[in-house]
Design an enzyme around this catalytic site. Structure first.
Site, PDB file in Angstrom:
ATOM      1  N   LYS A  65      -0.306   9.830  30.475  1.00 17.93           N
ATOM      2  CA  LYS A  65      -1.651  10.398  30.278  1.00 17.93           C
ATOM      3  C   LYS A  65      -1.897  11.357  31.435  1.00 17.93           C
ATOM      4  CE  LYS A  65      -4.309   6.947  27.759  1.00 17.93           C
ATOM      5  NZ  LYS A  65      -3.122   6.252  27.235  1.00 17.93           N
ATOM      6  N   ASP A 110       0.612  11.502  26.143  1.00 22.44           N
ATOM      7  CA  ASP A 110      -0.480  10.932  25.342  1.00 22.44           C
ATOM      8  C   ASP A 110      -1.542  12.020  25.201  1.00 22.44           C
ATOM      9  OD1 ASP A 110       0.765   8.493  25.263  1.00 22.44           O
ATOM     10  OD2 ASP A 110      -0.777   7.407  26.376  1.00 22.44           O
ATOM     11  N   GLN A 136      -4.024  14.042  17.358  1.00 24.91           N
ATOM     12  CA  GLN A 136      -5.007  13.182  16.669  1.00 24.91           C
ATOM     13  C   GLN A 136      -5.431  13.784  15.332  1.00 24.91           C
ATOM     14  OE1 GLN A 136      -7.394  13.761  20.043  1.00 24.91           O
ATOM     15  NE2 GLN A 136      -7.211  11.681  20.811  1.00 24.91           N
ATOM     16  N   ARG A 185       3.899  12.806  17.958  1.00 21.67           N
ATOM     17  CA  ARG A 185       3.390  11.473  17.589  1.00 21.67           C
ATOM     18  C   ARG A 185       2.018  11.658  16.919  1.00 21.67           C
ATOM     19  NH1 ARG A 185       1.311   8.270  22.507  1.00 21.67           N
ATOM     20  NH2 ARG A 185       3.486   7.829  22.953  1.00 21.67           N
ATOM     21  N   GLY A 233      -6.560   8.790  16.271  1.00 26.12           N
ATOM     22  CA  GLY A 233      -7.467   9.213  17.343  1.00 26.12           C
ATOM     23  C   GLY A 233      -8.307   8.038  17.800  1.00 26.12           C
ATOM     24  N   HIS A 235      -0.929   1.433  12.494  1.00 27.07           N
ATOM     25  CA  HIS A 235      -0.729   0.062  11.992  1.00 27.07           C
ATOM     26  C   HIS A 235      -1.246  -0.075  10.583  1.00 27.07           C
ATOM     27  CE1 HIS A 235      -1.644   0.083  16.343  1.00 27.07           C
ATOM     28  NE2 HIS A 235      -0.482  -0.539  16.365  1.00 27.07           N
ATOM     29  N   ARG A 284     -10.451   0.174  23.978  1.00 24.83           N
ATOM     30  CA  ARG A 284     -10.147   0.961  22.764  1.00 24.83           C
ATOM     31  C   ARG A 284      -9.551   0.057  21.684  1.00 24.83           C
ATOM     32  NH1 ARG A 284      -8.941   4.788  26.623  1.00 24.83           N
ATOM     33  NH2 ARG A 284      -6.696   4.438  26.579  1.00 24.83           N
TER      34      ARG A 284
HETATM   35  C1  LIG Z   1       2.224   4.120  19.412  1.00 24.04           C
HETATM   36  C2  LIG Z   1       0.794   4.545  19.456  1.00 24.04           C
HETATM   37  C3  LIG Z   1       0.412   5.498  20.389  1.00 24.04           C
HETATM   38  C4  LIG Z   1      -0.905   5.952  20.430  1.00 24.04           C
HETATM   39  N1  LIG Z   1      -1.250   6.972  21.277  1.00 24.04           N
HETATM   40  C5  LIG Z   1      -2.494   7.502  21.211  1.00 24.04           C
HETATM   41  C6  LIG Z   1      -2.860   8.655  21.970  1.00 24.04           C
HETATM   42  O1  LIG Z   1      -2.057   9.216  22.712  1.00 24.04           O
HETATM   43  N2  LIG Z   1      -4.118   9.130  21.837  1.00 24.04           N
HETATM   44  C7  LIG Z   1      -5.056   8.547  21.005  1.00 24.04           C
HETATM   45  O2  LIG Z   1      -6.186   9.045  20.884  1.00 24.04           O
HETATM   46  N3  LIG Z   1      -4.744   7.442  20.292  1.00 24.04           N
HETATM   47  C8  LIG Z   1      -3.504   6.907  20.372  1.00 24.04           C
HETATM   48  N4  LIG Z   1      -3.196   5.798  19.613  1.00 24.04           N
HETATM   49  C9  LIG Z   1      -4.291   5.036  18.933  1.00 24.04           C
HETATM   50  C10 LIG Z   1      -4.645   5.610  17.580  1.00 24.04           C
HETATM   51  O3  LIG Z   1      -5.306   6.846  17.714  1.00 24.04           O
HETATM   52  C11 LIG Z   1      -5.562   4.648  16.803  1.00 24.04           C
HETATM   53  O4  LIG Z   1      -6.764   4.494  17.517  1.00 24.04           O
HETATM   54  C12 LIG Z   1      -4.984   3.271  16.583  1.00 24.04           C
HETATM   55  O5  LIG Z   1      -3.615   3.315  16.303  1.00 24.04           O
HETATM   56  C13 LIG Z   1      -5.687   2.605  15.378  1.00 24.04           C
HETATM   57  O6  LIG Z   1      -5.475   3.336  14.197  1.00 24.04           O
HETATM   58  P1  LIG Z   1      -4.453   2.841  13.069  1.00 24.04           P
HETATM   59  O7  LIG Z   1      -3.909   4.067  12.402  1.00 24.04           O
HETATM   60  O8  LIG Z   1      -3.429   1.981  13.707  1.00 24.04           O
HETATM   61  O9  LIG Z   1      -5.253   2.005  12.046  1.00 24.04           O
HETATM   62  P2  LIG Z   1      -6.821   1.637  11.904  1.00 24.04           P
HETATM   63  O10 LIG Z   1      -7.539   2.751  11.222  1.00 24.04           O
HETATM   64  O11 LIG Z   1      -7.377   1.117  13.189  1.00 24.04           O
HETATM   65  O12 LIG Z   1      -6.694   0.408  10.963  1.00 24.04           O
HETATM   66  C14 LIG Z   1      -6.420   0.587   9.591  1.00 24.04           C
HETATM   67  C15 LIG Z   1      -5.887  -0.681   9.026  1.00 24.04           C
HETATM   68  O13 LIG Z   1      -4.682  -1.057   9.716  1.00 24.04           O
HETATM   69  C16 LIG Z   1      -4.569  -2.456   9.720  1.00 24.04           C
HETATM   70  N5  LIG Z   1      -4.551  -2.946  11.087  1.00 24.04           N
HETATM   71  C17 LIG Z   1      -4.909  -2.281  12.199  1.00 24.04           C
HETATM   72  N6  LIG Z   1      -4.787  -3.069  13.282  1.00 24.04           N
HETATM   73  C18 LIG Z   1      -4.333  -4.251  12.832  1.00 24.04           C
HETATM   74  C19 LIG Z   1      -4.031  -5.514  13.444  1.00 24.04           C
HETATM   75  N7  LIG Z   1      -4.215  -5.707  14.757  1.00 24.04           N
HETATM   76  N8  LIG Z   1      -3.603  -6.528  12.669  1.00 24.04           N
HETATM   77  C20 LIG Z   1      -3.471  -6.353  11.331  1.00 24.04           C
HETATM   78  N9  LIG Z   1      -3.771  -5.219  10.696  1.00 24.04           N
HETATM   79  C21 LIG Z   1      -4.187  -4.181  11.427  1.00 24.04           C
HETATM   80  C22 LIG Z   1      -5.763  -3.008   8.976  1.00 24.04           C
HETATM   81  O14 LIG Z   1      -5.434  -3.102   7.621  1.00 24.04           O
HETATM   82  C23 LIG Z   1      -6.770  -1.890   9.182  1.00 24.04           C
HETATM   83  O15 LIG Z   1      -7.794  -1.895   8.233  1.00 24.04           O
HETATM   84  C24 LIG Z   1      -1.880   5.369  19.543  1.00 24.04           C
HETATM   85  C25 LIG Z   1      -1.479   4.417  18.607  1.00 24.04           C
HETATM   86  C26 LIG Z   1      -0.170   4.014  18.546  1.00 24.04           C
HETATM   87  C27 LIG Z   1       0.221   3.018  17.510  1.00 24.04           C
END
Ligand SMILES: Cc1cc2nc3c(=O)[nH]c(=O)nc-3n(C[C@H](O)[C@H](O)[C@H](O)COP(=O)(O)OP(=O)(O)OC[C@H]3O[C@@H](n4cnc5c(N)ncnc54)[C@H](O)[C@@H]3O)c2cc1C
Length: 317
Positions: free
Chosen positions: A100, A143, A172, A193, A197, A236, A297
């Site tokens: 970062k 990041d 993002q 990546r 966001g 995820h 976060r």
């Molecule tokens: C490897 C990685 C690097 C990242 N780097 C950055 C970055 O540099 N900058 C930045 O702004 N953000 C970063 N993020 C965070 C990202 O922006 C999201 O805030 C975060 O990943 C949540 O979004 P999502 O797409 O995983 O799903 P979400 O929209 O949070 O969740 C959608 C669905 O996913 C499933 N889910 C989510 N979490 C879980 C759980 N714990 N258990 C079971 N099911 C779950 C559920 O079904 C949920 O309804 C990063 C994320 C990852 C994975």
């Protein structure tokens, strides 16, 4: 998206809340679920365990929004120490470091003895980390933080790529500017990546409706999968994971030409399933003592994470 997301992210900037949360001993046990430890030895232990389960890793020395040079320099040193520790453990090849820029000085204000300002300072720090990582056989990914920092972060990326063309960048999907940014990032070898966001962004720069963010994410995945770079699909969300698999196969991408990414401790069973299905899975491993911003976060993203935290407070407090 979770209704409490904005209030939690807003509260996380409050110093009194920060003190209360970090001083509560119970917090630590919840934090452990998302963060394997504070030292480079803890990080290496997590790497050994994940690699033996067939996963790739990207490591983040926790810290952000640094406002003094001493802390920024200490972060650079921590990454250099990590490269050494990974090398000593025979685990450096193929590892990636996530950096970062706000942790290595991007937010420092220009002053008479820092006339070029924080971004130049961050570039110098990131360059040290990147040179050490690539010399040892690892890679670096920047990041991405809140929208006000993106132009500066891209400037640093393009500088670093002059020497190390495959330095990666997070992008993002929620930001309105993303389609334009991606157009400059899909060249040969470009590692991107894609994330939804994690920051609390205003409606004039970002989609705030979860359905719109998901649509933007799918559009960006399509664009990356059909580009010439290396897409890293960091989500995820089961729907995004499934759509990524389908888009990759439509684009004729084999698992060595793109990857899934997830955070340490989140959906570990899904991480194992993807490995068993022959996919490339990279786990983001945060470590260090400055875990508060990262932790809040994660709480803001998902009601179950917040409930887990509150339940721990209620049962043990
Ligand atoms: C490897 C990685 C690097 C990242 N780097 C950055 C970055 O540099 N900058 C930045 O702004 N953000 C970063 N993020 C965070 C990202 O922006 C999201 O805030 C975060 O990943 C949540 O979004 P999502 O797409 O995983 O799903 P979400 O929209 O949070 O969740 C959608 C669905 O996913 C499933 N889910 C989510 N979490 C879980 C759980 N714990 N258990 C079971 N099911 C779950 C559920 O079904 C949920 O309804 C990063 C994320 C990852 C994975």
């Amino acid at each position: 998206m979770f209704l409490l997301r904005k209030p939690i992210l807003a509260l996380s900037g409050n110093g009194a809340v920060r003190d209360a949360v970090t001083r509560t001993p119970i917090t630590r046990s919840v934090v452990d679920r998302f963060i394997p430890g504070e030292t480079s030895a803890d990080a290496v232990r997590a790497v050994v365990q994940l690699r033996s389960a067939g996963m790739q890793v990207t490591l983040d020395h926790l810290g952000e929004d640094t406002t003094d040079r001493t802390t920024a320099d200490a972060t650079v040193e921590a990454y250099l120490e990590l490269v050494q520790a990974l090398t000593a453990a025979g685990r450096v090849a193929g590892a990636e470091l996530s950096v970062k820029l706000s942790a290595v000085g991007q937010a420092l204000l220009a002053s008479p003895d820092l006339p070029a300002g924080g971004n130049a300072y961050a570039l110098a720090g990131a360059r040290k980390i990147t040179d050490a990582a690539y010399a040892a056989g690892a890679r670096v990914n920047l990041d991405i933080e809140d929208h006000t920092t993106i132009d500066q972060t891209l400037e640093v990326l393009f500088e670093l790529r002059r020497t190390h063309p495959d330095v990666g960048i997070a992008i993002q999907a929620m930001l309105l500017r993303t389609a334009k940014d991606l157009a400059e990032l899909t060249g040969p070898g470009s590692r991107v990546r894609l994330v939804k966001g994690a920051y609390n962004e205003p409606a004039d720069v970002a989609y705030t409706d979860p359905a719109q963010i998901d649509l933007a994410y799918v559009r960006a995945m399509k664009f990356l999968m059909h580009g010439k770079g290396y897409p890293m699909i960091a989500s995820h969300d089961p729907r995004m994971v499934a759509i990524a698999d389908r888009l990759a196969s439509d684009a004729g991408r084999t698992p060595d030409r793109w990857e899934h990414q997830m955070l340490y401790g989140i959906r570990p069973e899904e991480q194992r399933r993807l490995v068993a299905a022959g996919k490339t899975m990279r786990v983001y491993v945060p470590y260090g003592s400055d875990w508060y911003g990262y932790f809040t976060r994660r709480l803001a993203e998902r009601p179950a994470n917040l409930l887990f935290f509150l339940r721990s407070l209620a049962t043990k407090g």
